[in-house]
Design a protein around this motif. Structure first.
Motif, PDB file in Angstrom:
ATOM      1  N   ALA A  27       0.604  -1.334   0.167  1.00 40.67           N
ATOM      2  CA  ALA A  27       0.153  -0.018  -0.004  1.00 40.67           C
ATOM      3  C   ALA A  27       0.847   1.372   0.246  1.00 40.67           C
ATOM      4  O   ALA A  27       0.595   2.200  -0.772  1.00 40.67           O
ATOM      5  CB  ALA A  27      -0.943  -0.211   1.237  1.00 40.67           C
ATOM      6  N   PHE A  28       1.737   1.368   0.670  1.00 46.06           N
ATOM      7  CA  PHE A  28       2.917   2.336   0.899  1.00 46.06           C
ATOM      8  C   PHE A  28       3.299   2.639  -0.664  1.00 46.06           C
ATOM      9  O   PHE A  28       3.721   3.734  -1.013  1.00 46.06           O
ATOM     10  CB  PHE A  28       3.897   2.160   1.733  1.00 46.06           C
ATOM     11  N   ARG A  29       3.820   1.537  -1.280  1.00 46.38           N
ATOM     12  CA  ARG A  29       4.382   1.594  -2.467  1.00 46.38           C
ATOM     13  C   ARG A  29       3.401   1.997  -3.741  1.00 46.38           C
ATOM     14  O   ARG A  29       3.788   2.803  -4.490  1.00 46.38           O
ATOM     15  CB  ARG A  29       5.088   0.241  -3.145  1.00 46.38           C
ATOM     16  N   VAL A  30       2.068   1.752  -3.542  1.00 51.90           N
ATOM     17  CA  VAL A  30       1.035   2.052  -4.444  1.00 51.90           C
ATOM     18  C   VAL A  30       0.976   3.787  -4.289  1.00 51.90           C
ATOM     19  O   VAL A  30       0.762   4.498  -5.200  1.00 51.90           O
ATOM     20  CB  VAL A  30      -0.131   1.485  -4.140  1.00 51.90           C
ATOM     21  N   ALA A  31       0.832   4.186  -2.903  1.00 57.31           N
ATOM     22  CA  ALA A  31       0.702   5.547  -2.780  1.00 57.31           C
ATOM     23  C   ALA A  31       2.009   6.359  -3.293  1.00 57.31           C
ATOM     24  O   ALA A  31       1.612   7.308  -3.774  1.00 57.31           O
ATOM     25  CB  ALA A  31       0.980   5.896  -1.017  1.00 57.31           C
ATOM     26  N   LEU A  32       3.097   5.634  -3.217  1.00 53.22           N
ATOM     27  CA  LEU A  32       4.362   6.322  -3.909  1.00 53.22           C
ATOM     28  C   LEU A  32       4.025   6.456  -5.360  1.00 53.22           C
ATOM     29  O   LEU A  32       4.266   7.388  -6.126  1.00 53.22           O
ATOM     30  CB  LEU A  32       5.675   5.655  -3.548  1.00 53.22           C
ATOM     31  N   ALA A  33       3.525   5.194  -5.864  1.00 57.26           N
ATOM     32  CA  ALA A  33       3.267   5.431  -7.423  1.00 57.26           C
ATOM     33  C   ALA A  33       2.425   6.353  -7.710  1.00 57.26           C
ATOM     34  O   ALA A  33       2.425   6.742  -9.070  1.00 57.26           O
ATOM     35  CB  ALA A  33       2.788   3.762  -7.563  1.00 57.26           C
ATOM     36  N   ARG A  34       1.297   6.610  -7.036  1.00 55.50           N
ATOM     37  CA  ARG A  34       0.463   7.660  -7.294  1.00 55.50           C
ATOM     38  C   ARG A  34       1.299   9.098  -7.837  1.00 55.50           C
ATOM     39  O   ARG A  34       0.428   9.928  -8.538  1.00 55.50           O
ATOM     40  CB  ARG A  34      -0.515   7.999  -6.321  1.00 55.50           C
ATOM     41  N   SER A  35       2.342   9.274  -7.405  1.00 57.60           N
ATOM     42  CA  SER A  35       3.059  10.473  -7.995  1.00 57.60           C
ATOM     43  C   SER A  35       4.109  10.164  -8.735  1.00 57.60           C
ATOM     44  O   SER A  35       5.310  10.827  -8.940  1.00 57.60           O
ATOM     45  CB  SER A  35       3.473  11.126  -6.730  1.00 57.60           C
ATOM     46  N   TYR A  36       4.426   8.781  -9.239  1.00 59.10           N
ATOM     47  CA  TYR A  36       5.417   8.411 -10.232  1.00 59.10           C
ATOM     48  C   TYR A  36       5.595   9.253 -11.253  1.00 59.10           C
ATOM     49  O   TYR A  36       6.964   9.646 -11.494  1.00 59.10           O
ATOM     50  CB  TYR A  36       4.917   7.047 -10.529  1.00 59.10           C
ATOM     51  N   LEU A  37       4.758   9.726 -12.091  1.00 57.00           N
ATOM     52  CA  LEU A  37       4.961  10.478 -13.167  1.00 57.00           C
ATOM     53  C   LEU A  37       5.454  11.830 -12.920  1.00 57.00           C
ATOM     54  O   LEU A  37       6.067  12.429 -13.540  1.00 57.00           O
ATOM     55  CB  LEU A  37       3.656  10.527 -14.192  1.00 57.00           C
ATOM     56  N   THR A  38       5.007  12.245 -11.540  1.00 54.22           N
ATOM     57  CA  THR A  38       5.292  13.550 -11.300  1.00 54.22           C
ATOM     58  C   THR A  38       6.843  13.713 -10.984  1.00 54.22           C
ATOM     59  O   THR A  38       7.380  14.837 -11.273  1.00 54.22           O
ATOM     60  CB  THR A  38       4.413  13.930 -10.051  1.00 54.22           C
ATOM     61  N   ILE A  39       7.327  12.663 -10.189  1.00 56.43           N
ATOM     62  CA  ILE A  39       8.520  12.524  -9.817  1.00 56.43           C
ATOM     63  C   ILE A  39       9.584  12.431 -11.187  1.00 56.43           C
ATOM     64  O   ILE A  39      10.473  13.429 -11.414  1.00 56.43           O
ATOM     65  CB  ILE A  39       8.942  11.390  -8.953  1.00 56.43           C
ATOM     66  N   LEU A  40       9.195  11.575 -12.009  1.00 49.74           N
ATOM     67  CA  LEU A  40       9.818  11.523 -13.106  1.00 49.74           C
ATOM     68  C   LEU A  40       9.967  12.854 -14.154  1.00 49.74           C
ATOM     69  O   LEU A  40      10.903  12.891 -14.804  1.00 49.74           O
ATOM     70  CB  LEU A  40       9.528  10.364 -14.105  1.00 49.74           C
TER      71      LEU A  40
END
Length: 326
Positions: A27-40
Motif C-alpha cells: 500500500a505504501f508503494r502504491v501511494a508512492l506510485a500515485r506520484s510516479y509520473l510527477t517525480i519523473l
C-alpha cells in the motif's frame, strides 16, 4: 492529502499477521506510485546530483507492485511521495546504493528483531538504577525497534531508517479491542507505546499527541486521548472501592495485581510519558491504598501475610518515583 503513517507492531502481531504486513508494505508503494509520473517529470530532481540514482530507486520500488497505480499526483498532496524523495536523497547522500536507498525510504513498518519479542522498555524502567535519563531509554528503543519489515527486507536492522520515519511524527494512534485489559494493567502497553512516545519526543523535540481507538464494542467505537482513557480506567477500577473489595477477596493474587500491574505500570507511564501522570494521581493512589480513604480496610489487608510483599513493592515504586523527581 495522503498522510504518511509509520506502523509499529509487536513481535506477536508481526508473526501472526505477516501477510497483512506485506499488504501494508504494498500500500505504501502504491501511494508512492500515485506520484510516479510527477517525480519523473520533475526536471530539478532528475537533472540534480542524484537524478539517475533517484530514477533507479523509484523504478525499483514500483516494479515490486508491477507499476500498479502509477499516476501524476502533486507532491503537495502526497506526503508519502514527498517524504520518500527527501529520505531517498538523504540515503543516497550517505552512500547507500540506489536500490537500498529506495527501499529504506519506502519502509514504514517496524517491530522487534525477527524471532524476538518486546520493546525492552518495561524491563529497563523497572531497573531504574541502570540508566541516568530517559534519553538513554529512547535511544535503546530506537535500536531495539529499528528493524525494517518489508517484502524485500524482512527483519533487517537499521535504526537510522526508524529514526527518520519518526522524525516528523506528531500523533500516535493505538487501540484497545477488549475491556479485559486496559492501558494500565498490561506492561506491553507502555513498553511499546509509552516507549514510542518517548522516542518520538527524543527525535522530534516535542511530545506527540497520543490517542487510543476503543473498539471493544465495534458498533460504538470511539477515540480518546491516552490520558482520558487512563483516568477512566482508574476511576472504574483502581480507585473504585467495589473493584478494590473484589480484589481483596482474591487474597495474595489480588494484592499482587494491584502492585505489580497498576502501580508498577503507572510508574512506567510516568517515565515514558511524564505529562500523562500528574502529582494528583499519585496522591490519589496514596490516599486510596495507604490512607484507606474509603474505609474498606485495604491498608490493613495489604499489611498482613503475603500481601505485605505487595505493599512493600508499591511503597518502593512510589519512593522511586519521588526520588527521581516525579
Amino acid at each position: 492529502k495522503r498522510i504518511d503513517v509509520t506502523v509499529i507492531t509487536s513481535g506477536l502481531f508481526r508473526d501472526l499477521y505477516s501477510s497483512q504486513a506485506i499488504l501494508l508494505d504494498n500500500a505504501f508503494r502504491v501511494a508512492l506510485a500515485r506520484s510516479y509520473l510527477t517525480i519523473l517529470g520533475n526536471k530539478t530532481l532528475m537533472n540534480g546530483k542524484y537524478g539517475k540514482e533517484l530514477r533507479e530507486a523509484l523504478e525499483g520500488v514500483v516494479s515490486g507492485i508491477n507499476y500498479y497505480g502509477i499516476a501524476s499526483e502533486s507532491l503537495d498532496s502526497n506526503y508519502v511521495a514527498q517524504h520518500w524523495i527527501e529520505d531517498c536523497l538523504y540515503y543516497l547522500s550517505i552512500g547507500y546504493n540506489a536500490t537500498y536507498a529506495g527501499e529504506c525510504a519506502i519502509t514504514r513498518i517496524f517491530a522487534p528483531p525477527n524471532g524476538d519479542y518486546g520493546a525492552g522498555i518495561s524491563k529497563l524502567v523497572s531497573m531504574s538504577w541502570t540508566w541516568n535519563d530517559t534519553d538513554e531509554l529512547a535511544q535503546f528503543y530506537l535500536g531495539r525497534m529499528g528493524n525494517m519489515y518489508s517484502k524485500n527486507y524482512w527483519g533487517d536492522t537499521n535504526a537510522l531508517v526508524f529514526l527518520r520515519a519518526l522524525s516528523s511524527s506528531d500523533t500516535i494512534i493505538t487501540s484497545r479491542n477488549t475491556n479485559q485489559y486496559g492501558v494500565l494493567d498490561n506492561d506491553d502497553f507502555f513498553d511499546y507505546w509509552g516507549g514510542l512516545s518517548m522516542a518520538v519526543e527524543n527525535v522530534s523535540g516535542k511530545s506527540p499527541k497520543m490517542n487510543v481507538l476503543m473498539y471493544a464494542d465495534k458498533n460504538n467505537a470511539y477515540i480518546s486521548s491516552l490520558e482520558e482513557v487512563m483516568y477512566q480506567e482508574i476511576a472504574a477500577r483502581y480507585d473504585n472501592p467495589n473493584w478494590i473489595q473484589g480484589m481483596m477477596g482474591e487474597g495474595y493474587s489480588g494484592a499482587r495485581y494491584i502492585s505489580n500491574k497498576f502501580v508498577t505500570n503507572l510508574y512506567g507511564w510516568q517515565v515514558t510519558r511524564p505529562d500523562a501522570v500528574s502529582d494528583d494521581l499519585w496522591n490519589k493512589v496514596y490516599d486510596t491504598y495507604f490512607n484507606d480513604k474509603y474505609g474498606i480496610g485495604v491498608k490493613d489487608w495489604l499489611s498482613h501475610g503475603n500481601n505485605a510483599y505487595s505493599l512493600i513493592s508499591m511503597s518502593g515504586t512510589m519512593l522511586t518515583a519521588a526520588h527521581d523527581g516525579y
